[in-house]
Design a protein around this motif. Structure first.
Motif, PDB file in Angstrom:
ATOM      1  N   ASP A  55       0.822  -1.216   0.000  1.00  0.00           N
ATOM      2  CA  ASP A  55       0.000   0.000   0.000  1.00  0.00           C
ATOM      3  C   ASP A  55       0.854   1.263   0.000  1.00  0.00           C
ATOM      4  N   GLU A  56       1.863   1.327   0.873  1.00  0.00           N
ATOM      5  CA  GLU A  56       2.669   2.546   0.912  1.00  0.00           C
ATOM      6  C   GLU A  56       3.494   2.707  -0.360  1.00  0.00           C
ATOM      7  N   LEU A  57       3.942   1.600  -0.942  1.00  0.00           N
ATOM      8  CA  LEU A  57       4.689   1.704  -2.199  1.00  0.00           C
ATOM      9  C   LEU A  57       3.800   2.182  -3.338  1.00  0.00           C
ATOM     10  N   HIS A  58       2.549   1.754  -3.362  1.00  0.00           N
ATOM     11  CA  HIS A  58       1.625   2.236  -4.388  1.00  0.00           C
ATOM     12  C   HIS A  58       1.413   3.743  -4.270  1.00  0.00           C
ATOM     13  N   ARG A  59       1.305   4.238  -3.038  1.00  0.00           N
ATOM     14  CA  ARG A  59       1.119   5.684  -2.842  1.00  0.00           C
ATOM     15  C   ARG A  59       2.313   6.462  -3.379  1.00  0.00           C
ATOM     16  N   VAL A  60       3.512   5.968  -3.108  1.00  0.00           N
ATOM     17  CA  VAL A  60       4.718   6.651  -3.567  1.00  0.00           C
ATOM     18  C   VAL A  60       4.897   6.490  -5.078  1.00  0.00           C
ATOM     19  N   ALA A  61       4.548   5.325  -5.605  1.00  0.00           N
ATOM     20  CA  ALA A  61       4.763   5.021  -7.020  1.00  0.00           C
ATOM     21  C   ALA A  61       3.992   5.946  -7.950  1.00  0.00           C
ATOM     22  N   ARG A  62       2.897   6.500  -7.473  1.00  0.00           N
ATOM     23  CA  ARG A  62       2.129   7.409  -8.332  1.00  0.00           C
ATOM     24  C   ARG A  62       2.962   8.598  -8.803  1.00  0.00           C
ATOM     25  N   ARG A  63       3.847   9.063  -7.950  1.00  0.00           N
ATOM     26  CA  ARG A  63       4.662  10.237  -8.293  1.00  0.00           C
ATOM     27  C   ARG A  63       6.139   9.931  -8.464  1.00  0.00           C
ATOM     28  N   ALA A  67      11.955   6.159  -6.954  1.00  0.00           N
ATOM     29  CA  ALA A  67      12.515   6.527  -5.657  1.00  0.00           C
ATOM     30  C   ALA A  67      13.146   5.291  -5.024  1.00  0.00           C
ATOM     31  N   ARG A  68      14.221   5.488  -4.324  1.00  0.00           N
ATOM     32  CA  ARG A  68      14.906   4.389  -3.646  1.00  0.00           C
ATOM     33  C   ARG A  68      14.221   4.080  -2.319  1.00  0.00           C
ATOM     34  N   LEU A  92       3.916  10.005   5.214  1.00  0.00           N
ATOM     35  CA  LEU A  92       4.381   9.302   4.027  1.00  0.00           C
ATOM     36  C   LEU A  92       3.544   9.679   2.819  1.00  0.00           C
ATOM     37  N   ARG A  93       2.219   9.709   2.995  1.00  0.00           N
ATOM     38  CA  ARG A  93       1.350  10.099   1.883  1.00  0.00           C
ATOM     39  C   ARG A  93       1.635  11.523   1.456  1.00  0.00           C
ATOM     40  N   LEU A  94       1.811  12.415   2.409  1.00  0.00           N
ATOM     41  CA  LEU A  94       2.075  13.813   2.098  1.00  0.00           C
ATOM     42  C   LEU A  94       3.404  13.965   1.377  1.00  0.00           C
ATOM     43  N   ALA A  95       4.424  13.294   1.881  1.00  0.00           N
ATOM     44  CA  ALA A  95       5.742  13.385   1.256  1.00  0.00           C
ATOM     45  C   ALA A  95       5.701  12.875  -0.171  1.00  0.00           C
ATOM     46  N   ALA A  96       5.000  11.792  -0.388  1.00  0.00           N
ATOM     47  CA  ALA A  96       4.932  11.213  -1.725  1.00  0.00           C
ATOM     48  C   ALA A  96       4.148  12.097  -2.672  1.00  0.00           C
ATOM     49  N   SER A  97       3.040  12.644  -2.211  1.00  0.00           N
ATOM     50  CA  SER A  97       2.185  13.432  -3.100  1.00  0.00           C
ATOM     51  C   SER A  97       2.739  14.818  -3.364  1.00  0.00           C
ATOM     52  N   SER A  98       3.531  15.345  -2.442  1.00  0.00           N
ATOM     53  CA  SER A  98       4.041  16.702  -2.643  1.00  0.00           C
ATOM     54  C   SER A  98       5.360  16.727  -3.388  1.00  0.00           C
ATOM     55  N   GLY A  99       5.917  15.541  -3.650  1.00  0.00           N
ATOM     56  CA  GLY A  99       7.189  15.493  -4.344  1.00  0.00           C
ATOM     57  C   GLY A  99       8.364  15.702  -3.406  1.00  0.00           C
ATOM     58  N   TRP A 100       8.123  15.657  -2.079  1.00  0.00           N
ATOM     59  CA  TRP A 100       9.187  15.869  -1.114  1.00  0.00           C
ATOM     60  C   TRP A 100      10.250  14.797  -1.229  1.00  0.00           C
ATOM     61  N   LEU A 101       9.853  13.573  -1.571  1.00  0.00           N
ATOM     62  CA  LEU A 101      10.836  12.512  -1.759  1.00  0.00           C
ATOM     63  C   LEU A 101      11.623  12.784  -3.026  1.00  0.00           C
ATOM     64  N   HIS A 102      12.909  12.842  -2.891  1.00  0.00           N
ATOM     65  CA  HIS A 102      13.754  12.997  -4.092  1.00  0.00           C
ATOM     66  C   HIS A 102      15.093  12.373  -3.890  1.00  0.00           C
TER      67      HIS A 102
END
Length: 102
Positions: A55-63, A67-68, A92-102
């Motif tokens: 589930d968390e990987l799917h949320r991140v995978a959208r954007r 990502a490592r 985690l959802r916020l970081a993934a959706s806002s592009g904070w993960l880089h």
């Protein structure tokens, strides 16, 4: 094929991910082996660094499909002290959706 929780646990212990693996690669491993959670281990010593869920990987995978996993675990570690409610996954959802993960 048996898909009991015991079977899932056994498989997830045999299959591991590494911090340098990508979100997309991790999801491919999960699909290939029919599991929903996998451990992430350090490459040299095999020390457990954490785990990731489908589930968390799917949320991140959208954007950020490339990502490592090290980035995912870092965000989870930052959110961990506050993980007492259902809102714990919000960072985690916020970081993934806002592009904070880089």
């Amino acid at each position: 094929m048996c898909r009991s929780p015991e079977f899932q646990n056994l498989i997830s212990r045999a299959i591991t991910l590494f911090p340098e693996d990508t979100v997309l690669g991790a999801l491919q491993q999960m699909y290939r082996h029919g599991v929903h959670v996998l451990p992430v281990v350090e490459g040299r010593g095999g020390d457990l660094l954490g785990e990731v869920t489908e589930d968390e990987l799917h949320r991140v995978a959208r954007r950020r499909p490339l990502a490592r996993l090290a980035e995912i675990l870092t965000v989870k570690a930052l959110a961990a002290p506050e993980e007492t409610t259902a809102e714990a996954a919000a960072p985690l959802r916020l970081a993934a959706s806002s592009g904070w993960l880089h």
